[in-house]
Design a protein around this motif. Structure first.
Motif, PDB file in Angstrom:
ATOM      1  N   VAL A 172       0.853  -1.186   0.000  1.00  0.00           N
ATOM      2  CA  VAL A 172       0.000   0.000   0.000  1.00  0.00           C
ATOM      3  C   VAL A 172       0.887   1.234   0.000  1.00  0.00           C
ATOM      4  CG1 VAL A 172      -1.601   1.372   1.391  1.00  0.00           C
ATOM      5  CG2 VAL A 172      -1.956  -1.093   1.146  1.00  0.00           C
ATOM      6  N   LEU A 173       0.602   2.160  -0.917  1.00  0.00           N
ATOM      7  CA  LEU A 173       1.304   3.434  -0.963  1.00  0.00           C
ATOM      8  C   LEU A 173       0.457   4.477  -0.245  1.00  0.00           C
ATOM      9  CD1 LEU A 173       3.847   4.822  -2.197  1.00  0.00           C
ATOM     10  CD2 LEU A 173       2.398   5.448  -4.151  1.00  0.00           C
ATOM     11  N   THR A 174       1.073   5.267   0.622  1.00  0.00           N
ATOM     12  CA  THR A 174       0.344   6.280   1.389  1.00  0.00           C
ATOM     13  C   THR A 174       1.281   7.452   1.675  1.00  0.00           C
ATOM     14  OG1 THR A 174      -1.059   6.643   3.346  1.00  0.00           O
ATOM     15  CG2 THR A 174       0.915   5.300   3.649  1.00  0.00           C
ATOM     16  N   ALA A 175       0.812   8.424   2.448  1.00  0.00           N
ATOM     17  CA  ALA A 175       1.642   9.579   2.825  1.00  0.00           C
ATOM     18  C   ALA A 175       2.506   9.227   4.030  1.00  0.00           C
ATOM     19  CB  ALA A 175       0.760  10.784   3.139  1.00  0.00           C
ATOM     20  N   ALA A 176       3.746   9.694   4.028  1.00  0.00           N
ATOM     21  CA  ALA A 176       4.660   9.391   5.129  1.00  0.00           C
ATOM     22  C   ALA A 176       4.153   9.977   6.440  1.00  0.00           C
ATOM     23  CB  ALA A 176       6.057   9.914   4.817  1.00  0.00           C
ATOM     24  N   GLN A 295       8.226   1.442   5.007  1.00  0.00           N
ATOM     25  CA  GLN A 295       9.448   2.043   4.491  1.00  0.00           C
ATOM     26  C   GLN A 295       9.181   3.491   4.099  1.00  0.00           C
ATOM     27  OE1 GLN A 295       9.903  -1.260   1.730  1.00  0.00           O
ATOM     28  NE2 GLN A 295      11.971  -1.633   2.511  1.00  0.00           N
ATOM     29  N   ILE A 296      10.054   4.390   4.530  1.00  0.00           N
ATOM     30  CA  ILE A 296       9.924   5.813   4.210  1.00  0.00           C
ATOM     31  C   ILE A 296      11.282   6.335   3.742  1.00  0.00           C
ATOM     32  CG2 ILE A 296       7.999   6.304   5.776  1.00  0.00           C
ATOM     33  CD1 ILE A 296       9.983   7.275   7.820  1.00  0.00           C
ATOM     34  N   PRO A 297      11.291   7.312   2.825  1.00  0.00           N
ATOM     35  CA  PRO A 297      12.570   7.835   2.324  1.00  0.00           C
ATOM     36  C   PRO A 297      13.241   8.751   3.335  1.00  0.00           C
ATOM     37  CG  PRO A 297      10.740   9.029   1.348  1.00  0.00           C
ATOM     38  CD  PRO A 297      10.131   7.916   2.164  1.00  0.00           C
ATOM     39  N   GLN A 298      14.568   8.786   3.287  1.00  0.00           N
ATOM     40  CA  GLN A 298      15.326   9.663   4.174  1.00  0.00           C
ATOM     41  C   GLN A 298      14.974  11.120   3.932  1.00  0.00           C
ATOM     42  OE1 GLN A 298      17.404   8.674   6.625  1.00  0.00           O
ATOM     43  NE2 GLN A 298      17.661  10.828   7.224  1.00  0.00           N
ATOM     44  N   SER A 312       8.566  17.921   2.259  1.00  0.00           N
ATOM     45  CA  SER A 312       7.230  17.735   1.696  1.00  0.00           C
ATOM     46  C   SER A 312       7.288  17.082   0.326  1.00  0.00           C
ATOM     47  CB  SER A 312       6.511  19.085   1.588  1.00  0.00           C
ATOM     48  OG  SER A 312       6.327  19.658   2.864  1.00  0.00           O
ATOM     49  N   ASP A 313       8.427  17.185  -0.351  1.00  0.00           N
ATOM     50  CA  ASP A 313       8.576  16.552  -1.659  1.00  0.00           C
ATOM     51  C   ASP A 313       8.657  15.040  -1.546  1.00  0.00           C
ATOM     52  OD1 ASP A 313       8.734  19.137  -2.545  1.00  0.00           O
ATOM     53  OD2 ASP A 313      10.902  19.109  -2.907  1.00  0.00           O
ATOM     54  N   TYR A 314       8.894  14.532  -0.336  1.00  0.00           N
ATOM     55  CA  TYR A 314       9.080  13.095  -0.133  1.00  0.00           C
ATOM     56  C   TYR A 314       8.102  12.557   0.909  1.00  0.00           C
ATOM     57  CZ  TYR A 314      13.196  13.990  -2.881  1.00  0.00           C
ATOM     58  OH  TYR A 314      14.031  14.371  -3.904  1.00  0.00           O
ATOM     59  N   ASP A 315       6.904  13.115   0.897  1.00  0.00           N
ATOM     60  CA  ASP A 315       5.862  12.693   1.834  1.00  0.00           C
ATOM     61  C   ASP A 315       5.129  11.465   1.295  1.00  0.00           C
ATOM     62  OD1 ASP A 315       4.011  12.525   3.852  1.00  0.00           O
ATOM     63  OD2 ASP A 315       2.883  14.326   3.278  1.00  0.00           O
ATOM     64  N   TYR A 316       5.830  10.350   1.278  1.00  0.00           N
ATOM     65  CA  TYR A 316       5.224   9.087   0.834  1.00  0.00           C
ATOM     66  C   TYR A 316       5.857   7.929   1.596  1.00  0.00           C
ATOM     67  CZ  TYR A 316       9.455   8.775  -2.094  1.00  0.00           C
ATOM     68  OH  TYR A 316      10.758   8.743  -2.531  1.00  0.00           O
ATOM     69  N   ALA A 317       5.143   6.837   1.704  1.00  0.00           N
ATOM     70  CA  ALA A 317       5.620   5.654   2.415  1.00  0.00           C
ATOM     71  C   ALA A 317       4.986   4.425   1.791  1.00  0.00           C
ATOM     72  CB  ALA A 317       5.261   5.735   3.902  1.00  0.00           C
ATOM     73  N   LEU A 318       5.655   3.299   1.934  1.00  0.00           N
ATOM     74  CA  LEU A 318       5.135   2.026   1.426  1.00  0.00           C
ATOM     75  C   LEU A 318       4.926   1.073   2.594  1.00  0.00           C
ATOM     76  CD1 LEU A 318       4.529   0.646  -1.395  1.00  0.00           C
ATOM     77  CD2 LEU A 318       6.629  -0.637  -0.974  1.00  0.00           C
ATOM     78  N   TYR A 446      10.138   6.390  -8.431  1.00  0.00           N
ATOM     79  CA  TYR A 446       9.587   5.126  -8.938  1.00  0.00           C
ATOM     80  C   TYR A 446      10.590   4.001  -8.723  1.00  0.00           C
ATOM     81  CZ  TYR A 446       7.551   1.678 -12.102  1.00  0.00           C
ATOM     82  OH  TYR A 446       7.009   0.529 -12.623  1.00  0.00           O
ATOM     83  N   ALA A 447      11.872   4.255  -9.048  1.00  0.00           N
ATOM     84  CA  ALA A 447      12.905   3.234  -8.870  1.00  0.00           C
ATOM     85  C   ALA A 447      12.980   2.789  -7.411  1.00  0.00           C
ATOM     86  CB  ALA A 447      14.255   3.770  -9.343  1.00  0.00           C
ATOM     87  N   GLN A 448      12.844   3.753  -6.488  1.00  0.00           N
ATOM     88  CA  GLN A 448      12.884   3.420  -5.064  1.00  0.00           C
ATOM     89  C   GLN A 448      11.680   2.580  -4.650  1.00  0.00           C
ATOM     90  OE1 GLN A 448      11.854   6.449  -2.133  1.00  0.00           O
ATOM     91  NE2 GLN A 448      13.808   6.069  -1.099  1.00  0.00           N
ATOM     92  N   ILE A 449      10.465   3.022  -5.010  1.00  0.00           N
ATOM     93  CA  ILE A 449       9.248   2.297  -4.615  1.00  0.00           C
ATOM     94  C   ILE A 449       9.213   0.918  -5.265  1.00  0.00           C
ATOM     95  CG2 ILE A 449       6.726   2.345  -4.665  1.00  0.00           C
ATOM     96  CD1 ILE A 449       6.942   5.429  -4.726  1.00  0.00           C
ATOM     97  N   CYS A 450       9.630   0.846  -6.535  1.00  0.00           N
ATOM     98  CA  CYS A 450       9.701  -0.450  -7.223  1.00  0.00           C
ATOM     99  C   CYS A 450      10.681  -1.379  -6.513  1.00  0.00           C
ATOM    100  CB  CYS A 450      10.117  -0.221  -8.674  1.00  0.00           C
ATOM    101  SG  CYS A 450      10.217  -1.727  -9.668  1.00  0.00           S
ATOM    102  N   HIS A 451      11.804  -0.829  -6.054  1.00  0.00           N
ATOM    103  CA  HIS A 451      12.795  -1.624  -5.310  1.00  0.00           C
ATOM    104  C   HIS A 451      12.196  -2.127  -4.000  1.00  0.00           C
ATOM    105  CE1 HIS A 451      16.725  -2.844  -3.773  1.00  0.00           C
ATOM    106  NE2 HIS A 451      16.448  -2.174  -2.653  1.00  0.00           N
TER     107      HIS A 451
END
Length: 463
Positions: A172-176, A295-298, A312-318, A446-451
Motif C-alpha cells: 500500500v502506498l500512502t503519505a509518510a 518504508q519511508i525515504p530519508q 514535503s517533496d518526499y511525503d510518501y511511504a510504502l 519510482y525506482a525506489q518504490i519499485c525496489h
C-alpha cells in the motif's frame, strides 16, 4: 432530491463521455504513457537503529496548512540536486512489525538530474477552493457493486485515519506523515493495520425458513463484477457492457440513483416476498490486515524544528501487508513530464463523508480535477478534499503504447502521486496561494518504490 441527484450525475456522464471521446480520437503523444528508462537503485549498506519510542505527533491540520512551500518560481532559484544528494535523500528507513528498524544507504546507476524535469506551462485557471469551498465536487460511492471493484477497491483505509492505495497484492502506498511526523513514528503506527473493503453476506433475523437457506442447501448469491472488470467511468472510461441495457453504466459515481431505479423496477414487477428474501443482503465491510513492515525515504525524515520544506517533496511511504489481498491493485507509474496533466483522480476516506454511521454502510469518496501548477516533485491542484483523504493514490488515465498491429493501445490507470494535503505555496512576487498538494512520482522515486516492492533491480529498469 434523489431524482435531482441522479440527473446531476447523468449530466456529468454526458459531459465526461464527450470529453473522453475527443481524447480518444486525438491520439496525441500527450494521451499516451511514455516509455522511460529508470535509474537503477542498489542497496549498499544497512544498519540497525535505536529502539523506537513512537512519540511522533499527529499532524495538526491547521498547522500543516500554515506551512509555506517553496513554489515553482522559488525552486527555480535552487541549485539542481546532484547524484550524491539524491542518493542521500533516497536512502530509506524500514520499520518492522516487532518494532525494530534499520536504515539503508543506496546508490543510483544511470541517474539523470534532469529526468524529473517539470513541464513548462503557466498556471491553469480553475475554481479556487481551500479544501472544499462553495459547491462540493466530490462523489460519494456507496453501492456495493462499485465500492468493492476496481478502481474504487484499490482505495484502502489506514488505522491511523488516513487513506492509501493498493499498488500490489501486498503493498500500500500512502503519505509518510500518516505514520511518521518527520522525527519519530506515531503512537498509532505501533500496531498499524490496513482495511480493505470486501462484500459480506448478512442474513435477515428469523429468515432461515422464509427466504433463508433452503433444504437443498442452495444459497442465493449476489452477483458482482469480477475484479479485473472496469464497469465504471466518471474518469472517462466507457463501460464495456455485454448488451445494450448496460450502456448506461458509464461513470465512477453513478450508483445510488441506479440502485434506486432497479429497486423500483422490481417492485413494479411484483416480485414475491419469498423470492426477494432468498438473496442474502451483502454489505461492504472492512477486512483488516496487519502491516508487516513500513518504508519511508530519508528525504522525509528531519528534526521537529526543521524548516526544510523539501521534506514535503518526499511525503510518501510504502506498507507491506502480512498477507496478500484479492483486490486488483493499481499499476504504479511516473508522472508524465512532457505535457501538463489534463486531469487527475483519487479516491479516499474523507472523514466528513465516510465515517461509520453505525450501520456498517461504508463509503469511498471519489473526485477529479485539473492540475494548476507542477514543480519537479509536487502537483498543485484544487481537488475538493477533507482530512482522511490524505495518503490517497493520485492517478491518471492514458493509453498504453501502440500494439504490433498499429492499434491505439488500451487505456490504463496508473498511480503517479500521493495526496499530501492542503498547503500555502509561495508564488512569483512572494504572494501566497493555497492549494491541495500531491507528491509527484518521479523516475528516481519510482525506482525506489519499485525496489521496495520487488527487491530485484532487474524488475525496475523501465516503466
Amino acid at each position: 432530491m434523489g431524482l435531482l441527484y441522479g440527473q446531476y450525475l447523468l449530466l456529468c456522464v454526458a459531459a465526461l463521455t464527450v470529453s473522453a471521446a475527443f481524447a480518444k480520437d486525438g491520439g496525441s503523444e500527450a494521451d499516451r504513457w511514455p516509455r522511460q528508462s529508470l535509474p537503477v537503485l542498489l542497496d549498499t549498506h544497512t544498519q540497525l537503529l535505536n529502539t523506537l519510542s513512537f512519540k511522533g505527533q499527529v499532524e495538526d491540520e491547521e498547522k500543516a496548512s500554515a506551512k509555506t512551500l517553496c513554489g515553482i518560481e522559488c525552486q527555480e532559484k535552487l541549485p539542481p540536486v546532484d547524484q550524491t544528494e539524491q542518493e542521500r535523500i533516497l536512502g530509506y528507513e524500514t520499520m518492522y512489525e516487532n518494532g525494530t528498524r534499520t536504515h539503508t544507504d543506496i546508490s543510483l546507476q544511470g541517474f539523470d538530474n534532469t529526468s524529473a524535469g517539470r513541464p513548462a506551462h503557466s498556471e491553469i485557471h480553475t475554481r479556487r477552493k481551500r479544501q472544499v469551498y462553495g459547491a462540493d465536487g466530490r462523489f460519494v460511492i456507496s453501492d456495493s457493486h462499485f465500492i468493492t471493484n476496481y478502481p474504487f477497491s484499490t482505495a484502502v483505509r489506514l488505522s491511523t485515519g488516513c487513506s492509501g492505495v493498493l499498488v500490489s497484492p501486498k503493498h500500500v502506498l500512502t503519505a509518510a506523515h500518516c505514520i511518521h511526523d518527520g522525527a519519530d513514528y506515531l503512537e498509532s503506527a505501533r500496531r498499524l493495520r490496513v482495511g480493505v473493503l470486501q462484500l459480506k453476506a448478512k442474513r435477515r433475523r428469523g429468515g432461515r425458513r422464509r427466504g433463508g437457506r433452503q433444504r437443498g442447501g442452495r444459497r442465493g448469491e449476489e452477483k458482482t463484477m469480477e475484479e479485473g472488470e472496469e464497469q465504471n467511468s466518471l474518469d472517462g472510461d466507457v463501460a464495456r457492457g455485454r448488451n445494450g441495457r448496460r450502456r448506461g453504466r458509464r461513470v465512477e459515481g453513478h450508483m445510488e440513483a441506479e440502485a434506486g431505479n432497479i429497486e423500483r423496477g422490481r417492485k413494479r414487477k411484483g416480485l414475491k416476498r419469498v423470492r426477494r428474501s432468498v438473496q442474502p443482503r451483502k454489505q461492504p465491510v472492512f477486512r483488516w490486515t496487519r502491516v508487516k513492515q513500513t518504508q519511508i525515504p530519508q528525504g522525509w525524515i528531519h528534526g521537529k524544528d526543521s524548516t526544510n520544506s523539501a521534506s514535503s517533496d518526499y511525503d510518501y511511504a510504502l506498507l507491506e501487508l502480512k498477507r496478500q489481498v484479492k483486490q486488483k491493485p493499481m499499476a504504479l507509474g511516473v508522472a508524465p513530464s512532457t505535457a501538463p496533466l489534463a486531469r487527475i483522480h483519487f479516491s479516499g476516506y474523507d472523514a466528513d463523508k465516510s465515517l461509520l454511521d453505525g450501520r456498517g454502510e461504508e463509503k469511498v469518496v471519489y473526485r477529479f480535477c485539473s492540475v494548476t501548477k507542477e514543480s519537479d516533485n509536487l502537483m498543485y491542484q484544487r481537488c475538493d478534499a477533507q482530512p482522511g483523504a490524505t495518503g490517497a493514490g493520485v492517478y491518471v488515465r492514458l493509453r498504453q503504447e501502440e500494439g504490433d498491429e498499429g492499434g491505439k493501445g488500451k487505456w490504463q490507470r496508473r498511480v503517479i502521486g500521493v495526496f499530501s494535503g492542503h498547503r500555502w505555496v509561495e508564488v512569483e512576487g512572494g504572494e501566497l496561494r493555497d492549494y491541495n498538494v500531491a507528491v509527484r512520482i518521479t523516475p528516481a522515486k519510482y525506482a525506489q518504490i519499485c525496489h521496495w516492492i520487488h527487491g530485484d533491480p532487474s524488475l525496475c529498469k523501465e516503466v
